[in-house]
Design a protein around this motif. Sequence first.
Motif, PDB file in Angstrom:
ATOM      1  N   PHE A   1       3.795  22.678  14.723  1.00  0.00           N
ATOM      2  CA  PHE A   1       3.218  21.671  13.835  1.00  0.00           C
ATOM      3  C   PHE A   1       3.409  20.286  14.442  1.00  0.00           C
ATOM      4  CE2 PHE A   1       3.265  24.775  10.367  1.00  0.00           C
ATOM      5  CZ  PHE A   1       4.308  25.608  10.743  1.00  0.00           C
TER       6      PHE A   1
ATOM      7  N   ALA B   1      15.683  13.358  12.855  1.00  0.00           N
ATOM      8  CA  ALA B   1      14.676  14.311  12.389  1.00  0.00           C
ATOM      9  C   ALA B   1      15.065  14.859  11.021  1.00  0.00           C
ATOM     10  CB  ALA B   1      14.542  15.462  13.376  1.00  0.00           C
ATOM     11  N   PRO B   2      14.092  15.282  10.222  1.00  0.00           N
ATOM     12  CA  PRO B   2      14.417  15.996   8.982  1.00  0.00           C
ATOM     13  C   PRO B   2      15.166  17.288   9.295  1.00  0.00           C
ATOM     14  CG  PRO B   2      12.115  15.305   9.015  1.00  0.00           C
ATOM     15  CD  PRO B   2      12.649  15.094  10.393  1.00  0.00           C
TER      16      PRO B   2
ATOM     17  N   PHE C   1      12.425  20.722  13.064  1.00  0.00           N
ATOM     18  CA  PHE C   1      11.818  19.521  13.635  1.00  0.00           C
ATOM     19  C   PHE C   1      12.496  19.116  14.934  1.00  0.00           C
ATOM     20  CE2 PHE C   1       8.916  17.772  10.462  1.00  0.00           C
ATOM     21  CZ  PHE C   1       9.215  18.560   9.354  1.00  0.00           C
TER      22      PHE C   1
ATOM     23  N   TYR D   1       3.498  16.451  13.029  1.00  0.00           N
ATOM     24  CA  TYR D   1       3.541  15.588  11.858  1.00  0.00           C
ATOM     25  C   TYR D   1       3.625  14.133  12.309  1.00  0.00           C
ATOM     26  CZ  TYR D   1       4.589  19.396   8.520  1.00  0.00           C
ATOM     27  OH  TYR D   1       4.530  20.516   7.719  1.00  0.00           O
TER      28      TYR D   1
ATOM     29  N   PHE E   1       4.611  17.684   2.462  1.00  0.00           N
ATOM     30  CA  PHE E   1       5.815  17.014   1.993  1.00  0.00           C
ATOM     31  C   PHE E   1       5.513  15.905   0.994  1.00  0.00           C
ATOM     32  CE2 PHE E   1       9.162  18.796   4.526  1.00  0.00           C
ATOM     33  CZ  PHE E   1       8.540  19.258   5.668  1.00  0.00           C
TER      34      PHE E   1
ATOM     35  N   TRP F   1       8.864   8.028  19.021  1.00  0.00           N
ATOM     36  CA  TRP F   1       8.624   6.763  18.336  1.00  0.00           C
ATOM     37  C   TRP F   1       7.572   5.998  19.125  1.00  0.00           C
ATOM     38  CZ3 TRP F   1      12.015   4.847  14.245  1.00  0.00           C
ATOM     39  CH2 TRP F   1      12.936   5.801  13.818  1.00  0.00           C
TER      40      TRP F   1
ATOM     41  N   GLN G   1       4.929  10.338  10.778  1.00  0.00           N
ATOM     42  CA  GLN G   1       5.679   9.716   9.686  1.00  0.00           C
ATOM     43  C   GLN G   1       5.545   8.207   9.719  1.00  0.00           C
ATOM     44  OE1 GLN G   1      10.037  10.211   9.595  1.00  0.00           O
ATOM     45  NE2 GLN G   1       9.907  10.472   7.380  1.00  0.00           N
TER      46      GLN G   1
ATOM     47  N   PHE H   1       6.447  13.737  14.903  1.00  0.00           N
ATOM     48  CA  PHE H   1       7.374  14.861  14.974  1.00  0.00           C
ATOM     49  C   PHE H   1       6.613  16.128  15.341  1.00  0.00           C
ATOM     50  CE2 PHE H   1      11.371  13.226  13.582  1.00  0.00           C
ATOM     51  CZ  PHE H   1      11.106  12.221  12.670  1.00  0.00           C
TER      52      PHE H   1
ATOM     53  N   GLN I   1      -0.073  15.763  -1.834  1.00  0.00           N
ATOM     54  CA  GLN I   1       1.370  15.668  -1.718  1.00  0.00           C
ATOM     55  C   GLN I   1       2.057  15.981  -3.048  1.00  0.00           C
ATOM     56  OE1 GLN I   1       1.607  11.519  -0.284  1.00  0.00           O
ATOM     57  NE2 GLN I   1       2.788  12.298   1.442  1.00  0.00           N
TER      58      GLN I   1
ATOM     59  N   LEU J   1       0.996  16.068   7.841  1.00  0.00           N
ATOM     60  CA  LEU J   1       0.668  17.103   8.805  1.00  0.00           C
ATOM     61  C   LEU J   1      -0.625  16.739   9.521  1.00  0.00           C
ATOM     62  CD1 LEU J   1       1.248  19.972   9.971  1.00  0.00           C
ATOM     63  CD2 LEU J   1      -0.281  20.833   8.189  1.00  0.00           C
TER      64      LEU J   1
ATOM     65  N   LYS K   1       6.809  12.117  -0.572  1.00  0.00           N
ATOM     66  CA  LYS K   1       7.105  10.879   0.144  1.00  0.00           C
ATOM     67  C   LYS K   1       8.599  10.619   0.286  1.00  0.00           C
ATOM     68  CE  LYS K   1       2.825   8.375  -0.368  1.00  0.00           C
ATOM     69  NZ  LYS K   1       2.152   7.102  -0.731  1.00  0.00           N
TER      70      LYS K   1
ATOM     71  N   MET L   1       4.317   4.084   4.780  1.00  0.00           N
ATOM     72  CA  MET L   1       3.305   4.119   3.718  1.00  0.00           C
ATOM     73  C   MET L   1       2.941   5.542   3.315  1.00  0.00           C
ATOM     74  SD  MET L   1       2.616   1.130   2.723  1.00  0.00           S
ATOM     75  CE  MET L   1       1.127   1.443   1.813  1.00  0.00           C
ATOM     76  N   ARG L   2       2.797   6.418   4.289  1.00  0.00           N
ATOM     77  CA  ARG L   2       2.243   7.743   4.000  1.00  0.00           C
ATOM     78  C   ARG L   2       3.279   8.860   4.026  1.00  0.00           C
ATOM     79  NH1 ARG L   2      -3.404   8.473   4.876  1.00  0.00           N
ATOM     80  NH2 ARG L   2      -4.491   6.512   5.247  1.00  0.00           N
ATOM     81  N   GLY L   3       4.475   8.555   4.502  1.00  0.00           N
ATOM     82  CA  GLY L   3       5.491   9.595   4.593  1.00  0.00           C
ATOM     83  C   GLY L   3       5.183  10.548   5.737  1.00  0.00           C
ATOM     84  N   LEU L   4       5.529  11.811   5.547  1.00  0.00           N
ATOM     85  CA  LEU L   4       5.310  12.842   6.557  1.00  0.00           C
ATOM     86  C   LEU L   4       3.949  13.495   6.333  1.00  0.00           C
ATOM     87  CD1 LEU L   4       8.733  14.710   6.732  1.00  0.00           C
ATOM     88  CD2 LEU L   4       7.458  13.903   8.709  1.00  0.00           C
TER      89      LEU L   4
END
Lengths: 111, 116
Positions: B33, A41-42, B107, B35, A101, B112, B37, B91, A2, B45, A103, B40-43
């Motif tokens: 893709f 969403a991002p 995205f 992903y 990505f 959820w 989220q 996602f 990351q 892949l 964090k 702790m780990r974020g996004l």
Amino acid sequence: QQPVQSPQAVILREGEDAVINCSSSKALYSVHWYRQKHGEAPVFLMILLKGGEQKGHEKISASFNEKKQQSSLYLTASQLSYSGTYFCGYHPGAGSYQLTFGKGTKLSVIP
Amino acid sequence: DAGVIQSPRHEVTEMGQEVTLRCKPISGHNSLFWYRQTMMRGLELLIYFNNNVPIDDSGMPEDRFSAKMPNASFSTLKIQPSEPRDSAVYFCASSRTTGSSGNTIYFGEGSWLTVV
């Protein structure tokens, strides 16, 4: 691996400026910036390709220094709508289509 | 134009149950893709497909996870059996790859998942 973003969080008052940094230990081919609001969403903001090009979006701009493997996002005269979490993502190389990505940096703009 | 469409938006399931998440990419996009989220780990892949073919699944956590893309307009991510630690937002995203690395990834709104 990351990319590393800094700071992790920042609180601004409306009208203030902020800089969010993104660095990678790997060589970068391109850098992408996204903003995510809570529960959503991002959303894509901008992409920077090799060449140190600086791009802009509203009052948000970014730079990319591929030698230093770093990118910075500049938010000028922040607005309440800028609140959210900002992510940088990178492509490791040509022909590679996935993004890895960081964090994220949580930005809160208060009145 | 319709964006990336995911279903279900929310899922609560019991540990051990099978979970299937669905995704319809943007029409004309040839990369898809998945992903995950978490705080702790974020996004992260999990897997990505190019022209319906899995290219990189190194992010899939373990054999309980599987993904398919039977055609250009549909993909699934399946977890069997599910565990509480799988609780996250999943996602789906898509892009139109043009031979360079400048393609933008779009995205979906996410699924959820809560495993109790």
